[in-house]
Design a protein around this motif. Structure first.
Motif, PDB file in Angstrom:
ATOM      1  N   LYS A  40       0.869  -1.176   0.000  1.00 12.38           N
ATOM      2  CA  LYS A  40       0.000   0.000   0.000  1.00 12.38           C
ATOM      3  C   LYS A  40       0.908   1.229   0.000  1.00 12.38           C
ATOM      4  N   ILE A  41       0.698   2.137  -0.978  1.00 15.30           N
ATOM      5  CA  ILE A  41       1.593   3.301  -1.114  1.00 15.30           C
ATOM      6  C   ILE A  41       0.848   4.608  -1.318  1.00 15.30           C
ATOM      7  N   ASP A  42      -0.475   4.598  -1.271  1.00 14.00           N
ATOM      8  CA  ASP A  42      -1.230   5.769  -1.720  1.00 14.00           C
ATOM      9  C   ASP A  42      -1.411   6.889  -0.703  1.00 14.00           C
ATOM     10  N   THR A  43      -0.992   6.697   0.544  1.00  9.63           N
ATOM     11  CA  THR A  43      -1.002   7.812   1.494  1.00  9.63           C
ATOM     12  C   THR A  43       0.449   8.127   1.853  1.00  9.63           C
ATOM     13  N   PRO A  44       0.720   9.333   2.334  1.00  8.23           N
ATOM     14  CA  PRO A  44       2.099   9.660   2.727  1.00  8.23           C
ATOM     15  C   PRO A  44       2.647   8.686   3.779  1.00  8.23           C
ATOM     16  N   GLU A  45       1.807   8.274   4.706  1.00  8.61           N
ATOM     17  CA  GLU A  45       2.245   7.346   5.753  1.00  8.61           C
ATOM     18  C   GLU A  45       2.573   5.975   5.170  1.00  8.61           C
ATOM     19  N   ASP A  46       1.721   5.505   4.254  1.00  7.06           N
ATOM     20  CA  ASP A  46       1.956   4.202   3.627  1.00  7.06           C
ATOM     21  C   ASP A  46       3.221   4.215   2.768  1.00  7.06           C
ATOM     22  N   LEU A  47       3.415   5.290   2.027  1.00 15.54           N
ATOM     23  CA  LEU A  47       4.599   5.391   1.184  1.00 15.54           C
ATOM     24  C   LEU A  47       5.869   5.412   2.036  1.00 15.54           C
ATOM     25  N   LYS A  48       5.841   6.155   3.121  1.00 11.59           N
ATOM     26  CA  LYS A  48       7.007   6.199   4.006  1.00 11.59           C
ATOM     27  C   LYS A  48       7.284   4.817   4.616  1.00 11.59           C
ATOM     28  N   ALA A  49       6.238   4.120   5.032  1.00 15.98           N
ATOM     29  CA  ALA A  49       6.404   2.775   5.597  1.00 15.98           C
ATOM     30  C   ALA A  49       6.954   1.812   4.538  1.00 15.98           C
ATOM     31  N   TYR A  50       6.498   1.953   3.309  1.00 13.75           N
ATOM     32  CA  TYR A  50       6.986   1.135   2.196  1.00 13.75           C
ATOM     33  C   TYR A  50       8.492   1.343   2.011  1.00 13.75           C
ATOM     34  N   VAL A  51       8.903   2.599   2.032  1.00 12.92           N
ATOM     35  CA  VAL A  51      10.325   2.923   1.868  1.00 12.92           C
ATOM     36  C   VAL A  51      11.124   2.427   3.073  1.00 12.92           C
ATOM     37  N   GLN A  52      10.589   2.596   4.270  1.00 13.25           N
ATOM     38  CA  GLN A  52      11.290   2.136   5.475  1.00 13.25           C
ATOM     39  C   GLN A  52      11.504   0.621   5.438  1.00 13.25           C
ATOM     40  N   THR A  53      10.512  -0.115   4.990  1.00 14.51           N
ATOM     41  CA  THR A  53      10.666  -1.568   4.852  1.00 14.51           C
ATOM     42  C   THR A  53      11.800  -1.889   3.879  1.00 14.51           C
ATOM     43  N   ALA A  54      11.819  -1.197   2.738  1.00 18.03           N
ATOM     44  CA  ALA A  54      12.888  -1.414   1.759  1.00 18.03           C
ATOM     45  C   ALA A  54      14.257  -1.103   2.368  1.00 18.03           C
ATOM     46  N   LEU A  55      14.328  -0.047   3.168  1.00 11.32           N
ATOM     47  CA  LEU A  55      15.602   0.321   3.803  1.00 11.32           C
ATOM     48  C   LEU A  55      16.009  -0.679   4.873  1.00 11.32           C
ATOM     49  N   ASN A  56      15.039  -1.250   5.572  1.00 10.59           N
ATOM     50  CA  ASN A  56      15.350  -2.307   6.550  1.00 10.59           C
ATOM     51  C   ASN A  56      15.966  -3.505   5.848  1.00 10.59           C
ATOM     52  N   TRP A  57      15.408  -3.869   4.701  1.00 10.60           N
ATOM     53  CA  TRP A  57      15.967  -4.981   3.934  1.00 10.60           C
ATOM     54  C   TRP A  57      17.336  -4.621   3.374  1.00 10.60           C
ATOM     55  N   TYR A  58      17.514  -3.355   3.006  1.00 15.44           N
ATOM     56  CA  TYR A  58      18.815  -2.893   2.534  1.00 15.44           C
ATOM     57  C   TYR A  58      19.863  -3.036   3.641  1.00 15.44           C
ATOM     58  N   GLU A  59      19.489  -2.644   4.850  1.00 19.87           N
ATOM     59  CA  GLU A  59      20.421  -2.764   5.980  1.00 19.87           C
ATOM     60  C   GLU A  59      20.781  -4.213   6.267  1.00 19.87           C
ATOM     61  N   SER A  60      19.857  -5.137   5.997  1.00 13.42           N
ATOM     62  CA  SER A  60      20.160  -6.555   6.205  1.00 13.42           C
ATOM     63  C   SER A  60      20.787  -7.195   4.964  1.00 13.42           C
ATOM     64  N   LYS A  61      21.083  -6.380   3.959  1.00 12.88           N
ATOM     65  CA  LYS A  61      21.767  -6.796   2.726  1.00 12.88           C
ATOM     66  C   LYS A  61      20.960  -7.774   1.887  1.00 12.88           C
ATOM     67  N   THR A  62      19.621  -7.678   1.974  1.00 11.65           N
ATOM     68  CA  THR A  62      18.771  -8.530   1.149  1.00 11.65           C
ATOM     69  C   THR A  62      18.035  -7.738   0.070  1.00 11.65           C
ATOM     70  N   ALA A  63      18.241  -6.428   0.017  1.00 13.18           N
ATOM     71  CA  ALA A  63      17.609  -5.596  -1.008  1.00 13.18           C
ATOM     72  C   ALA A  63      18.439  -4.344  -1.254  1.00 13.18           C
ATOM     73  N   ILE A  64      18.290  -3.801  -2.461  1.00 11.45           N
ATOM     74  CA  ILE A  64      18.841  -2.489  -2.801  1.00 11.45           C
ATOM     75  C   ILE A  64      17.724  -1.741  -3.529  1.00 11.45           C
ATOM     76  N   PRO A  65      17.084  -0.783  -2.848  1.00 10.80           N
ATOM     77  CA  PRO A  65      15.987  -0.042  -3.479  1.00 10.80           C
ATOM     78  C   PRO A  65      16.492   1.178  -4.249  1.00 10.80           C
ATOM     79  N   PHE A  66      15.911   1.384  -5.420  1.00 12.51           N
ATOM     80  CA  PHE A  66      16.295   2.509  -6.265  1.00 12.51           C
ATOM     81  C   PHE A  66      15.112   3.444  -6.487  1.00 12.51           C
TER      82      PHE A  66
END
Length: 190
Positions: A40-66
């Motif tokens: 879910k990305i259609d509200t500012p809160e949802d979009l921020k949470a979406y990005v934070q999840t991607a960054l959490n995975w980035y920190e664990s070296k399982t994702a690189i979000p662009f």
């Protein structure tokens, strides 16, 4: 893990983070943009949470979000990522891709995928890149096939969607040895 800047004449991919994600707010509000995604990305809160999840995975070296910048229109166009990175087996997915409707069908996605595949195979040394697409998403399935993704099968009812329905997921893959052919036959002219 250092995130590369992937760039050609058409597109520039840089790390999606909490400093730049707001550039995507207008695009994220487009109706049904991620209708085949469990996100879910259609509200500012949802979009921020979406990005934070991607960054959490980035920190664990399982994702690189662009974040995707379209150099032709000089606008931010969407996002994509390397995900489910398996460093040991040298396999990763390219996914969580969404671009605004005004960028679809313009060649932006093909340019972006070329850069991501090239970096995965030629710099990171991966042996396989996979794509997972909702079975109902015919446009994305055709796009993956157009860049050389080989259909490998369907995972039945493996992802729960926001409405509670379980989707079927089509699996596609490109092997390193296939990339050597694809980059000249499919991506010729970049």
């Amino acid at each position: 893990m250092k995130v590369p800047t992937l760039e050609n004449n058409r597109v520039k991919l840089t790390l999606l983070d909490l400093n730049n994600y707001k550039h995507l707010s207008v695009i994220a509000n487009q109706k049904n943009l991620v209708q085949y995604s469990p996100s879910k990305i259609d509200t500012p809160e949802d979009l921020k949470a979406y990005v934070q999840t991607a960054l959490n995975w980035y920190e664990s070296k399982t994702a690189i979000p662009f974040i995707i910048f379209d150099k032709q229109t000089e606008t931010y166009a969407g996002t994509s990522r390397y995900m489910n990175i398996n460093w040991h087996n040298k396999v990763l997915h390219i996914g969580a891709t969404w671009i605004g409707r005004e960028f679809q069908g313009t060649g932006l996605n093909k340019n972006m995928k070329f850069l991501m595949l090239q970096y995965a195979f030629e710099t990171l040394g991966f042996e396989k890149v996979e794509f997972r697409v909702d079975e109902r998403n015919t446009a994305s399935r055709k796009a993956v096939q157009k860049i050389g993704g080989q259909f490998e099968g369907i995972l039945r009812k493996n992802v729960v969607m926001l409405n509670g329905i379980r989707r079927n997921t089509c699996c596609y893959g490109i092997l390193k040895e296939e990339w050597e052919i694809l980059k000249t036959e499919v991506f010729e002219g970049f």
